[in-house]
Design a protein around this motif. Structure first.
Motif, PDB file in Angstrom:
ATOM      1  N   TYR A 103       0.786  -1.223   0.012  1.00 30.03           N
ATOM      2  CA  TYR A 103      -0.105  -0.124   0.082  1.00 30.03           C
ATOM      3  C   TYR A 103       0.952   1.300  -0.173  1.00 30.03           C
ATOM      4  N   GLY A 104       0.638   2.125  -0.818  1.00 29.39           N
ATOM      5  CA  GLY A 104       1.170   3.405  -0.983  1.00 29.39           C
ATOM      6  C   GLY A 104       2.186   3.773  -1.926  1.00 29.39           C
ATOM      7  N   ILE A 105       2.025   2.797  -3.246  1.00 24.39           N
ATOM      8  CA  ILE A 105       2.429   3.481  -4.641  1.00 24.39           C
ATOM      9  C   ILE A 105       1.639   4.277  -5.273  1.00 24.39           C
ATOM     10  N   ARG A 106       2.254   5.486  -5.751  1.00 25.13           N
ATOM     11  CA  ARG A 106       1.736   6.556  -6.150  1.00 25.13           C
ATOM     12  C   ARG A 106       2.403   6.779  -7.551  1.00 25.13           C
ATOM     13  N   ILE A 107       1.648   7.055  -8.658  1.00 25.01           N
ATOM     14  CA  ILE A 107       2.202   7.630  -9.967  1.00 25.01           C
ATOM     15  C   ILE A 107       2.706   8.974  -9.945  1.00 25.01           C
ATOM     16  N   LEU A 108       3.986   9.303  -9.964  1.00 22.92           N
ATOM     17  CA  LEU A 108       4.504  10.694 -10.167  1.00 22.92           C
ATOM     18  C   LEU A 108       4.144  11.145 -11.481  1.00 22.92           C
ATOM     19  N   ASN A 109       4.286  12.687 -11.264  1.00 21.96           N
ATOM     20  CA  ASN A 109       3.949  13.476 -12.456  1.00 21.96           C
ATOM     21  C   ASN A 109       5.261  13.883 -12.857  1.00 21.96           C
ATOM     22  N   GLN A 110       6.164  13.117 -13.846  1.00 17.44           N
ATOM     23  CA  GLN A 110       7.340  13.485 -14.161  1.00 17.44           C
ATOM     24  C   GLN A 110       7.139  14.464 -15.355  1.00 17.44           C
ATOM     25  N   GLU A 111       8.540  15.126 -15.604  1.00 15.47           N
ATOM     26  CA  GLU A 111       8.461  15.934 -16.917  1.00 15.47           C
ATOM     27  C   GLU A 111       8.454  14.904 -18.141  1.00 15.47           C
ATOM     28  N   PRO A 112       7.590  15.282 -19.197  1.00 18.97           N
ATOM     29  CA  PRO A 112       7.669  14.533 -20.349  1.00 18.97           C
ATOM     30  C   PRO A 112       9.061  14.370 -20.954  1.00 18.97           C
ATOM     31  N   TRP A 113       9.733  15.488 -21.053  1.00 22.30           N
ATOM     32  CA  TRP A 113      10.998  15.078 -21.551  1.00 22.30           C
ATOM     33  C   TRP A 113      12.017  13.923 -20.857  1.00 22.30           C
ATOM     34  N   GLU A 114      12.044  14.088 -19.635  1.00 19.99           N
ATOM     35  CA  GLU A 114      12.757  13.077 -18.848  1.00 19.99           C
ATOM     36  C   GLU A 114      12.412  12.162 -18.962  1.00 19.99           C
ATOM     37  N   ALA A 115      10.922  11.668 -18.779  1.00 17.20           N
ATOM     38  CA  ALA A 115      10.227  10.365 -18.842  1.00 17.20           C
ATOM     39  C   ALA A 115      10.681   9.689 -20.164  1.00 17.20           C
ATOM     40  N   LEU A 116      10.502  10.420 -21.106  1.00 15.80           N
ATOM     41  CA  LEU A 116      10.687   9.900 -22.609  1.00 15.80           C
ATOM     42  C   LEU A 116      11.987   9.508 -22.830  1.00 15.80           C
ATOM     43  N   TYR A 150      22.477  17.219 -10.050  1.00 18.06           N
ATOM     44  CA  TYR A 150      22.364  17.861 -11.448  1.00 18.06           C
ATOM     45  C   TYR A 150      21.139  17.681 -11.941  1.00 18.06           C
ATOM     46  N   SER A 151      20.472  18.787 -12.687  1.00 16.18           N
ATOM     47  CA  SER A 151      19.320  18.657 -13.529  1.00 16.18           C
ATOM     48  C   SER A 151      19.251  17.503 -14.242  1.00 16.18           C
ATOM     49  N   PHE A 152      18.357  17.139 -14.997  1.00 13.62           N
ATOM     50  CA  PHE A 152      18.073  16.083 -16.234  1.00 13.62           C
ATOM     51  C   PHE A 152      18.374  17.200 -17.323  1.00 13.62           C
ATOM     52  N   PRO A 153      19.427  17.005 -18.112  1.00 13.15           N
ATOM     53  CA  PRO A 153      19.911  17.691 -19.507  1.00 13.15           C
ATOM     54  C   PRO A 153      18.696  18.241 -20.263  1.00 13.15           C
ATOM     55  N   SER A 154      18.582  19.393 -20.679  1.00 13.35           N
ATOM     56  CA  SER A 154      17.626  19.490 -21.732  1.00 13.35           C
ATOM     57  C   SER A 154      17.796  19.103 -23.109  1.00 13.35           C
ATOM     58  N   ALA A 155      16.687  19.185 -23.886  1.00 11.54           N
ATOM     59  CA  ALA A 155      16.836  18.537 -25.221  1.00 11.54           C
ATOM     60  C   ALA A 155      17.779  19.423 -25.935  1.00 11.54           C
ATOM     61  N   GLN A 156      17.819  20.723 -25.834  1.00 10.31           N
ATOM     62  CA  GLN A 156      18.770  21.681 -26.439  1.00 10.31           C
ATOM     63  C   GLN A 156      20.092  21.299 -26.110  1.00 10.31           C
ATOM     64  N   ARG A 157      20.433  20.994 -24.996  1.00 13.88           N
ATOM     65  CA  ARG A 157      21.789  20.547 -24.571  1.00 13.88           C
ATOM     66  C   ARG A 157      22.043  19.285 -25.307  1.00 13.88           C
ATOM     67  N   LEU A 158      21.247  18.451 -25.052  1.00 11.07           N
ATOM     68  CA  LEU A 158      21.595  16.963 -25.683  1.00 11.07           C
ATOM     69  C   LEU A 158      21.838  16.956 -27.134  1.00 11.07           C
ATOM     70  N   SER A 159      21.098  18.021 -27.803  1.00 12.62           N
ATOM     71  CA  SER A 159      20.867  18.038 -29.266  1.00 12.62           C
ATOM     72  C   SER A 159      22.297  18.350 -29.749  1.00 12.62           C
ATOM     73  N   GLU A 160      23.169  18.951 -28.997  1.00 12.06           N
ATOM     74  CA  GLU A 160      24.677  19.224 -29.429  1.00 12.06           C
ATOM     75  C   GLU A 160      25.401  17.960 -29.359  1.00 12.06           C
ATOM     76  N   LEU A 161      24.992  16.676 -28.947  1.00 12.50           N
ATOM     77  CA  LEU A 161      25.777  15.484 -28.827  1.00 12.50           C
ATOM     78  C   LEU A 161      25.850  14.744 -30.065  1.00 12.50           C
ATOM     79  N   GLU A 162      26.586  13.834 -30.157  1.00 18.74           N
ATOM     80  CA  GLU A 162      26.684  12.951 -31.175  1.00 18.74           C
ATOM     81  C   GLU A 162      26.603  11.661 -30.802  1.00 18.74           C
ATOM     82  N   VAL A 163      26.166  10.582 -31.510  1.00 23.18           N
ATOM     83  CA  VAL A 163      25.875   9.381 -31.024  1.00 23.18           C
ATOM     84  C   VAL A 163      27.122   8.705 -30.116  1.00 23.18           C
TER      85      VAL A 163
END
Length: 273
Positions: A103-116, A150-163
DNA sequence: GTCCAGGCATGCA
DNA sequence: TGCATGCATGGA
């Protein structure tokens, strides 16, 4: 729910059905650490938090009342009546005993980007290693919030990376998915806020168009990041559980399938093989 | 050493 | 439309 501000913390009483161990360490979020005193430290959005339970009250520390009201109330879904939801789910016999036990499991409302991103990383992977990779990702590319957090990095930041940059974090073959996803979200080709406003079926269809996102990852993102409590992710554990429901999901799951799923997922991990 | 993990894209029938 | 196969990596 009653809220009291003290000098150092925010004390919340009257919240039913919120077990920190079960909710923060059950495979829906990957960035909470259990401290020696039983409290949890973690980051969501750009907010650090230490949270613990004391005599049934929730103690929020290292935050302030404004962030609490504007962010954490929604994150922990504090205004939803989970007691009533659990009572409804108990109509199913397997869930009835499962809810008693966990008893006591909740569903957290995480940010779409981090969750995805997190659930793209999660595929064909175990929870311990998912946490490891996400932790490396945040440390390398997130904003420094102090004290080693640290925060979860933004899509903007990660878009600068390569594979190769994603591979260096241990993402393995998922690196190419993350590289494309980051660039497409950063450019606006994928609009996560718009997807959040769609119906469940429409939103799922949009997510399934993304390279590296299949039905399981889509449903996890929908449930944990986009607020769709009807999403019902089926992974290797839930496939074993589904043998208990040969005729499909019971009616009492309607509208809250995702919450039922999280109890069953936890039950399966603790009781099957 | 082998097996597995909150699966997916791809190729082929 | 459905099924087989390859895929990175770290822990058990």
């Amino acid at each position: 729910m009653k809220i009291k501000e003290t000098e150092k913390s925010i004390v919340v009483s009257g919240v039913e059905c919120l077990d920190l161990d079960l909710t923060l360490d059950c495979g829906q979020a990957f960035r909470w650490e259990r401290c020696e005193d039983g409290s949890y430290c973690g980051v969501a959005g750009s907010n650090f938090l230490n949270i613990r339970k004391e005599n049934g009250d929730l103690i929020f520390e290292n935050t302030d009342i404004e962030v609490f009201n504007n962010f954490w109330v929604n994150y922990f879904d504090l205004n939803r009546d989970y007691k009533a939801i659990c009572d409804k789910l108990r109509e199913d016999s397997l869930l009835s005993s499962t809810i008693d036990e966990y008893y006591g499991i909740r569903i957290l409302n995480q940010e779409p980007w981090e969750a995805l991103c997190s659930f793209v990383i999660s595929q064909q992977n175990n929870i311990k290693r998912i946490k490891l990779i996400i932790s490396r990702l945040c440390r390398a590319y997130g904003d420094d919030l102090g004290n080693g957090y640290y925060s979860f990095p933004s899509a903007q930041r990660l878009s600068e990376l390569e594979v190769a940059d994603f591979e260096a974090l241990g993402c393995g073959y998922r690196a190419k998915y993350l590289e494309k996803l980051s660039k497409d979200v950063a450019s606006g080709k994928i609009d996560l806020e718009k997807i959040k406003s769609l119906t469940l079926e429409e939103a799922r269809k949009e997510l399934l168009n993304i390279y590296g996102v299949g039905i399981k990852v889509a449903n996890c993102a929908l449930l944990f990041g986009f607020g769709f409590l009807s999403a019902f992710p089926v992974d290797v554990w839930m496939k074993r559980v589904m043998e208990h429901y040969p005729n499909g999901l019971p009616e009492c799951f309607d509208g809250i399938e995702g919450i039922a799923q999280q109890y069953l997922f936890h039950w399966a991990r603790n009781n099957i093989k």
